[in-house]
Design a protein around this motif. Structure first.
Motif, mmCIF file in Angstrom:
data_model
loop_
_atom_site.group_PDB
_atom_site.id
_atom_site.type_symbol
_atom_site.label_atom_id
_atom_site.label_comp_id
_atom_site.label_asym_id
_atom_site.label_seq_id
_atom_site.Cartn_x
_atom_site.Cartn_y
_atom_site.Cartn_z
ATOM 1 N N UNK A 157 0.830 -1.203 0.000
ATOM 2 C CA UNK A 157 0.000 0.000 0.000
ATOM 3 C C UNK A 157 0.865 1.254 0.000
ATOM 4 N N UNK A 158 1.851 1.327 0.892
ATOM 5 C CA UNK A 158 2.676 2.534 0.938
ATOM 6 C C UNK A 158 3.537 2.674 -0.320
ATOM 7 N N UNK A 159 3.907 1.553 -0.926
ATOM 8 C CA UNK A 159 4.616 1.591 -2.210
ATOM 9 C C UNK A 159 3.767 2.326 -3.244
ATOM 10 N N UNK A 160 2.485 1.935 -3.344
ATOM 11 C CA UNK A 160 1.630 2.557 -4.355
ATOM 12 C C UNK A 160 1.313 4.008 -4.003
ATOM 13 N N UNK A 161 1.031 4.281 -2.732
ATOM 14 C CA UNK A 161 0.610 5.632 -2.369
ATOM 15 C C UNK A 161 1.773 6.626 -2.389
ATOM 16 N N UNK A 162 2.981 6.174 -2.066
ATOM 17 C CA UNK A 162 4.142 7.059 -2.210
ATOM 18 C C UNK A 162 4.297 7.468 -3.666
ATOM 19 N N UNK A 163 4.057 6.528 -4.565
ATOM 20 C CA UNK A 163 4.132 6.844 -5.989
ATOM 21 C C UNK A 163 3.059 7.825 -6.414
ATOM 22 N N UNK A 164 1.823 7.593 -5.983
ATOM 23 C CA UNK A 164 0.731 8.505 -6.337
ATOM 24 C C UNK A 164 1.008 9.902 -5.773
ATOM 25 N N UNK A 165 1.493 9.963 -4.542
ATOM 26 C CA UNK A 165 1.789 11.269 -3.934
ATOM 27 C C UNK A 165 2.777 12.081 -4.768
ATOM 28 N N UNK A 166 3.932 11.500 -5.029
ATOM 29 C CA UNK A 166 4.982 12.253 -5.717
ATOM 30 C C UNK A 166 4.664 12.463 -7.196
ATOM 31 N N UNK A 167 3.995 11.501 -7.820
ATOM 32 C CA UNK A 167 3.565 11.640 -9.211
ATOM 33 C C UNK A 167 2.623 12.832 -9.361
ATOM 34 N N UNK A 168 1.622 12.892 -8.498
ATOM 35 C CA UNK A 168 0.611 13.939 -8.618
ATOM 36 C C UNK A 168 1.179 15.315 -8.287
ATOM 37 N N UNK A 169 2.009 15.394 -7.254
ATOM 38 C CA UNK A 169 2.607 16.683 -6.918
ATOM 39 C C UNK A 169 3.571 17.154 -8.011
ATOM 40 N N UNK A 170 4.247 16.228 -8.638
ATOM 41 C CA UNK A 170 5.114 16.597 -9.766
ATOM 42 C C UNK A 170 4.284 17.160 -10.911
ATOM 43 N N UNK A 171 3.161 16.491 -11.212
ATOM 44 C CA UNK A 171 2.289 16.965 -12.294
ATOM 45 C C UNK A 171 1.697 18.330 -11.977
ATOM 46 N N UNK A 172 1.431 18.598 -10.716
ATOM 47 C CA UNK A 172 0.886 19.911 -10.342
ATOM 48 C C UNK A 172 1.766 21.033 -10.893
ATOM 49 N N UNK A 173 3.067 20.911 -10.704
ATOM 50 C CA UNK A 173 3.980 21.948 -11.180
ATOM 51 C C UNK A 173 4.083 21.948 -12.702
ATOM 52 N N UNK A 174 4.108 20.763 -13.305
ATOM 53 C CA UNK A 174 4.184 20.689 -14.763
ATOM 54 C C UNK A 174 2.959 21.306 -15.433
ATOM 55 N N UNK A 175 1.787 21.117 -14.805
ATOM 56 C CA UNK A 175 0.535 21.510 -15.449
ATOM 57 C C UNK A 175 0.153 22.963 -15.192
ATOM 58 N N UNK A 176 0.821 23.626 -14.257
ATOM 59 C CA UNK A 176 0.455 25.011 -13.942
ATOM 60 C C UNK A 176 0.382 25.903 -15.184
ATOM 61 N N UNK A 177 1.362 25.842 -16.085
ATOM 62 C CA UNK A 177 1.287 26.728 -17.254
ATOM 63 C C UNK A 177 0.173 26.368 -18.235
ATOM 64 N N UNK A 178 -0.396 25.169 -18.116
ATOM 65 C CA UNK A 178 -1.402 24.717 -19.094
ATOM 66 C C UNK A 178 -2.816 25.161 -18.741
ATOM 67 N N UNK A 179 -3.039 25.582 -17.500
ATOM 68 C CA UNK A 179 -4.388 25.924 -17.067
ATOM 69 C C UNK A 179 -5.141 24.774 -16.428
#
Length: 271
Positions: A157-179
């Protein structure tokens, strides 16, 4: 770009919509006028929820019964949403196991990884393929405060959720310029407002009621964060405490302590 508004042509896609956070998010979005695509394994439960929300709020609600731990069901869902305008996506479906990794059922562990991680990964790409060119959309992936640190007896469980956490937060910064808005929901324990005594788990009995986050309040906090395009939302006092402790406490001391609690949960799950 502002948070996407409800319209006759667009939909909010919600996985894990038959219960818990997913159902609560579906109810909040329907009340705000959004059409819905509800995804979970239990078609009869989804249909009951869909009929209620459609009649109460006058929105269009589609039911898509699928086991997202199965690649073919994910294929079918992606083909379905390719024919819809998805303006909001909430990836809430997930399962967990407790106890020593080497004693778990391997089929269940594999399904857990496929559901919690692979399906989120694939659905995220599919909805962003729509949202980014439009310059509008909102994505929320449900990770966990448990993904902040190692937890013995909860390893997959923590393996999967650690991945979801960092994946999503990384995308947050990538997607900011896109709207496109992108928010991680990282809760600790969340439950119904009231649990009958005979149904209470070890953790229910251990933690005072006032510290729990309800599904309804979690959904309210999450939608508020999504509208503001917050990177991460941690709802409720217990979740916030877990988030701080798991982030800053020494791992060598914290991991064995957490592991002992999760071992007891494993005994309850398999007992």
């Amino acid at each position: 770009m502002s948070f996407p508004q409800a319209s006759k042509s667009n939909y909010a896609l919600i996985t894990g919509a038959s219960q818990g956070i997913g159902e609560a998010m579906a109810r909040k979005l329907a009340a705000a006028g959004y059409n819905l695509i509800l995804v979970a394994r239990r078609e009869e439960v989804l249909t009951r929820i869909a009929d209620e929300l459609a009649s109460t709020h006058g929105v269009h609600v589609e039911v898509f019964a699928a086991d997202l731990s199965n690649a073919r069901d994910v294929d079918a869902l992606l083909a379905h949403i390719a024919r819809r305008e998805i303006s909001i996506c909430v990836n809430s479906a997930g399962i967990a196991s407790f106890g020593p990794f080497m004693e778990q059922d391997w089929g269940y562990e594999t399904n857990q990884f496929n559901l919690n991680a692979t399906a989120v990964f694939r659905i995220t790409k599919a909805v962003l393929d729509q949202m980014v060119p439009r310059g509008s959309g909102a994505l929320c992936n449900v990770g966990s405060a448990a993904g902040n640190s190692p937890i013995p007896n909860n390893a997959t469980y923590v393996f999967t959720k650690a991945g979801v956490n960092t994946f999503t937060e990384s995308l947050h910064y990538e997607l900011k310029p896109t709207g496109v808005h992108c928010t991680l929901l990282a809760p600790g324990p969340v439950r119904e407002a009231e649990i009958p005594e005979e149904e209470q788990s070890f953790i229910d009995r251990l933690v005072p009621d006032f510290l729990w986050t309800t599904y309804e309040s979690c959904a309210e906090d999450t939608l508020r964060a999504m509208r503001r395009n917050k990177r991460r939302v941690v709802p409720g006092p217990l979740s916030k405490a877990m988030d701080v402790v798991s982030t800053y406490a020494p791992r060598g001391s914290l991991a064995p302590l957490l592991g002992s609690f999760y071992a007891k949960m494993g005994e309850e799950q398999h007992g």
